[in-house]
Design an enzyme around this catalytic site. Structure first.
Site, mmCIF file in Angstrom:
data_model
loop_
_atom_site.group_PDB
_atom_site.id
_atom_site.type_symbol
_atom_site.label_atom_id
_atom_site.label_comp_id
_atom_site.label_asym_id
_atom_site.label_seq_id
_atom_site.Cartn_x
_atom_site.Cartn_y
_atom_site.Cartn_z
ATOM 1 C CE1 TYR A 60 0.675 -0.027 4.431
ATOM 2 C CE2 TYR A 60 -1.639 -0.445 4.785
ATOM 3 C CZ TYR A 60 -0.378 -0.274 5.282
ATOM 4 O OH TYR A 60 -0.171 -0.347 6.618
ATOM 5 C CD GLU A 61 -0.350 5.224 2.068
ATOM 6 O OE1 GLU A 61 -0.377 6.060 1.149
ATOM 7 O OE2 GLU A 61 -1.256 5.138 2.914
ATOM 8 N N GLY A 62 1.367 2.986 -2.626
ATOM 9 C CA GLY A 62 2.224 2.854 -3.804
ATOM 10 C C GLY A 62 3.070 1.606 -3.674
#
Lengths: 597, 597
Positions: free
Chosen positions: B440-442
């Site tokens: 997550y978060e890229g």
């Protein structure tokens, strides 16, 4: 909902064109191994696992196994029906000895088929896999009357087998085990103790369960030289050989695990249970190692199998999901975004998955072939040579294939992004199921110690030297080939690096055993990386010798060569780091006092 | 039952002796950062997370979050009480702006404390962590009346915040997003669409939930240039600022996930929900990136935190469990077997865990300090320099720390052998919880593309060049040091390798963008490996400058130097393989037609 389709074409390519099973008709079972027969088996197994076992995989993970108050254990819904179908189709009997009702197919074919079962449903396979291992141990060490009583039922699949080694206080170090066996006359023994982590120790699939149990006789010397092997059935066979009185063995609990939840991992209580000695007193560890070595190859195969099914699902997702624009121009300008597979970093992950999966499959099948040679070659020297190579590579297969198989499931889960973390999508189960293979049947660090402590120097180091010579010869033969040269050259450099590192390790390990221990895992990975490079060069060479008229498209054959090139360019450089790690020795590993780490 | 004890001494060593927070009193909040004040905060947080949050970690994993038929969501039992205690103790306000009721402590202190929360209970931390990120975005882009209304309650912790980016068809590629926002007068908008993977989208911890939502205005251009940021509260504040009418936003489902199960991951339906524009129209992505960059550092910290707690538990097990005899002699002849920690291969795993955990902690804290400098240094050049380094290292922290943190949890689970696979023992949760940070978060591959595609060349490459110069200067200063030389020398070789590889990549990536993409992940790991080597040299240097009179035992200080030496000898060689992987280019990655991979 995950997909799975048995990679029969991949298996056949390795069997026929890399191993060359048609050239080994001197081996038992190989004479019937024409394309039609092999394909019939592989496709038959492939169909059943896809139709029957794969659909139970996720449901089995969610439901798990249940122990009831009466000590019985239920496998997940559907497993029992699937087992019945499996037995009715005759698949448990693939590699069984015809003397006990088996088909007598070679290990290499059974291994190709076992991969499919593992990919479709690793939990289900544990019940069949451990039965096969127990059969091997009984064949190797039981008296004839026990063989005649137990083996036909186990080969057929109506009785199953288990391995009982671990106790709460001892796993790796079996010398500590406490379970005891006292003679009660009539060649029988009363077995008492607690065993844990017993796969299929209790279940609802088979009419009887045949436990193979390590225990100590009253006069046993301490340590590993005082361990004997016993056969302890759940139900004592009656005069007709049918399950009779219940034996004093029961399941105390079923573990909740990270994965492999359809497989019942049981704590087993032996309370004076009746057993029979297998093999000689105090030689139980050797008898069990017949089972362990087969099981270790099978565990390596689990890494391949989870990698394969994860790879199939990652590839499918990358061919369907669109996100962003790929680096070089726009492959798909009319669409709102490019397919994931157009992105170089996604392709990198897929190519790593492909290179490891196909390479490790070939390595596992090749080792399975060595099992066939070591058991059945009429030439005693060939048998001995195969046995030497197999002993060397068994820890490598177990540890390297399970490590890289797990790593591959992680990469494949990564391709799914956030959706890979959602349980319904199934990628996370592949990761969790793959994780156990690095642990059981001897944790991977133990495999590494076995490799550097025993296998490297075995036979005065001749098996290892011969293995390196084989690879060097292969490299020499491909060095000037227009297509294969740039695969062969880095492999040549890597095998030299491996040889130099082994020489360093042998010397350093003699001076200070800690150097061997500290470098063991890196050395195992170094050897595994080179072994895979060698098998990839063999596959690439086989592909260059085939044409579209052999049943493969030219693009498919070219892809084999390109994957070998990818492996050589991208994976072989890891030997640089691994060799350096080994040579770093143990000083910095051992420097800090234990309480300050 | 797992253990956890906040490593306050480790944090303080880095804060005081590696970063030198006492030398930065020009920065806001740093003037009060004497040992007593910092230790009071760290130990206070450490006690509460150990007493209140850690005991809920496994129970939260087992129970997970539940969505009820009315759309409400329950967090696991105990979370609500823990939240109340957390708010009452004032811990949510640590880094909050005093203008809104915060303590105004530096980011670097809040980061040290956040690690402990994450180690004790990563799921619980997601609710506080995303609230902190939402606060940052509101501070950066909201009009004053919205700040005055929302921030005091969010800083206090009675209202929480969420980030709404992902939609079912788009994650990485936000240009595809479809959620729309139509003006309805009065500066308000009606927001309509479906968002998925919304952490804390619905929960029972706070009185209100403040959703920050990316959506398109009616006149929005396509792609990422047409995205605006909206604030959409669950309850519309009434005139007194209290939660009033329910807004048209609801939770459609809660995901079942591999891990992080105490954190409610929600699909959110916006059905003409009332929202307010934050920042300028069509500039929402820039506004959201304020949040994203902070969140990316926080996700890197999650890797550190899971590694730390896994390491603590692996170390404890290795100091208690006895199996087998260690390589060199017999450390413990009177016992039936040696402790696991006496075995070199187990020690190797522990030392890797120690080297990564302590090194990555220092790197994360150093970057948090750079945040403080970039926001608060009175010197504009210092601010700009810190911002440049921070932008360069943000993707490295996010991806490298989460990759290595996950790898460390695996190694630590491995030390537990079969017991590590049993859920009750807790090691498996650390692995599963750590896994999400890579996604997550890229996803980490996206971080790698960000690094090579944007960050390396940013500012005409000056931030990267300056970073390399800093490390080279550090190496020069230690090259002749009697203790540090053999740490500095391999670092010097590695930083040259990094510089050469970057030069190659810049040229190759210009000629063929696929080369940049194919090498991105290996390059990120190369940079991360060197960055960690540099911080380890700094730590070792700091340790050589201290004595027992500074509050550390000499053995503890020596252990820091030895761990740096271990890292240099064992981990820096990975730069050899990583550099070679980058230079292998993209040819073999891209060669095979997509349908034949």
């Amino acid at each position: 909902m995950t997909i799975y389709s048995a990679p029969t074409q991949e298996s056949w390519f390795v069997l026929r064109h890399v191993i060359g099973i048609d050239a080994h008709s001197r081996l038992p079972g190989y004479e019937q191994m024409d394309e039609g027969s092999v394909t019939a088996v592989l496709e038959g197994v492939g169909r059943m696992v896809a139709d029957v076992l794969a659909p139970l995989n996720r449901a089995g993970d969610v439901q798990g196994c249940t122990r009831h108050p009466d000590g019985s254990v239920s496998t997940p819904d559907g497993f029992r029906d699937a087992w019945t179908q499996w037995v009715e189709a005759g698949w448990p009997t693939l590699e069984g000895d015809p003397a006990y009702g088996g088909m007598g197919l070679p290990k290499v074919i059974a291994t190709a088929a076992a991969e499919y079962v593992l990919s479709a449903n690793q939990s289900f396979e544990t019940y069949t896999g451990l039965t096969a291992a127990a059969i091997a141990a009984i064949e190797a060490s039981a008296p004839d009357d026990i063989k005649a009583l137990y083996l036909p039922r186990m080969v057929e699949g109506i009785w199953s087998g288990t391995m009982n080694l671990t106790e709460p206080h001892c796993g790796t170090d079996l010398g500590l085990l406490r379970t005891r066996a006292e003679p009660i006359g009539d060649g029988r023994y009363a077995v008492t103790g607690t065993k844990i982590f017993i796969t299929g120790g209790e279940q609802d699939l088979t009419e009887n369960i045949v436990h193979l149990v390590l225990a100590r006789l009253p006069d046993a010397p301490p340590g590993v030289r005082g361990i004997s092997l016993f056969l302890v059935p759940k139900f004592l066979p009656d005069d007709a050989g049918e399950p009779g009185a219940r034996n004093a063995v029961s399941c105390g609990s079923v573990e909740h695990k990270m994965g492999l939840r359809g497989s019942a991992t049981c704590a087993m209580d032996y309370d004076g249970a009746t057993g029979w000695l297998l093999g000689e007193p105090h030689k139980g560890l050797a008898a069990m190692f017949v089972m362990m070595n087969a099981a270790r190859l099978a565990v390596g195969l689990q890494g391949v199998a989870q990698a394969e099914v994860a790879f199939q699902n990652a590839r499918a997702y990358a061919l369907e999901r669109r996100q962003g624009r790929a680096g070089r121009g726009t492959p798909d300008p009319a669409a709102p975004a490019d397919l994931l597979i157009a992105h170089p970093d996604v392709r990198r992950m897929l190519m790593e998955a492909k290179a490891y999966t196909e390479g490790l499959r070939a390595l596992c099948l090749w080792c399975a072939h060595l099992v066939d040679v070591s058991h059945g070659d009429p030439d005693v020297d060939e048998r001995a040579a195969a046995e030497g190579t197999l002993a060397l590579l068994t820890p490598v297969i177990k540890a390297f294939a399970s490590d890289k198989g797990f790593e591959t499931t992680i990469n494949c889960q990564q391709i799914w992004g956030g959706h890979g973390y959602i349980s319904e999508n199934g990628m996370d189960q592949f990761v969790r199921d793959a994780r156990i293979a690095m642990i059981y049947e001897g944790a991977n660090g133990v495999q590494a110690m076995d490799l550097v402590g025993r296998k490297l120097g075995a036979g005065q180091g001749r098996p290892f030297a011969r293995y390196l010579e084989d690879i060097s010869g292969l490299v020499e033969g491909c060095r000037d080939h227009p297509v294969l040269a740039d695969i062969a050259m880095p492999l040549g450099a890597s095998v030299e690096r491996l040889a130099d590192t082994a020489t360093w390790l042998a010397q350093a390990g003699t001076d200070n055993p800690d150097d061997a221990g500290a470098g063991a895992t890196a050395f195992l990975h170094l050897l595994g990386t080179v072994a895979l490079g060698a098998i990839w060069l063999r596959m690439a060479r086989a592909a260059t010798r085939l044409t579209a008229s052999d049943g493969y498209s030219q693009a498919w054959l070219d892809a084999k060569v390109e994957t070998a090139r990818f492996y050589a360019a991208r994976m072989l450089p890891e030997t640089l780091a691994l060799a350096a790690k080994v040579r770093a020795g143990s000083a910095s590993v051992m420097a800090i006092p234990a309480n300050l780490i």
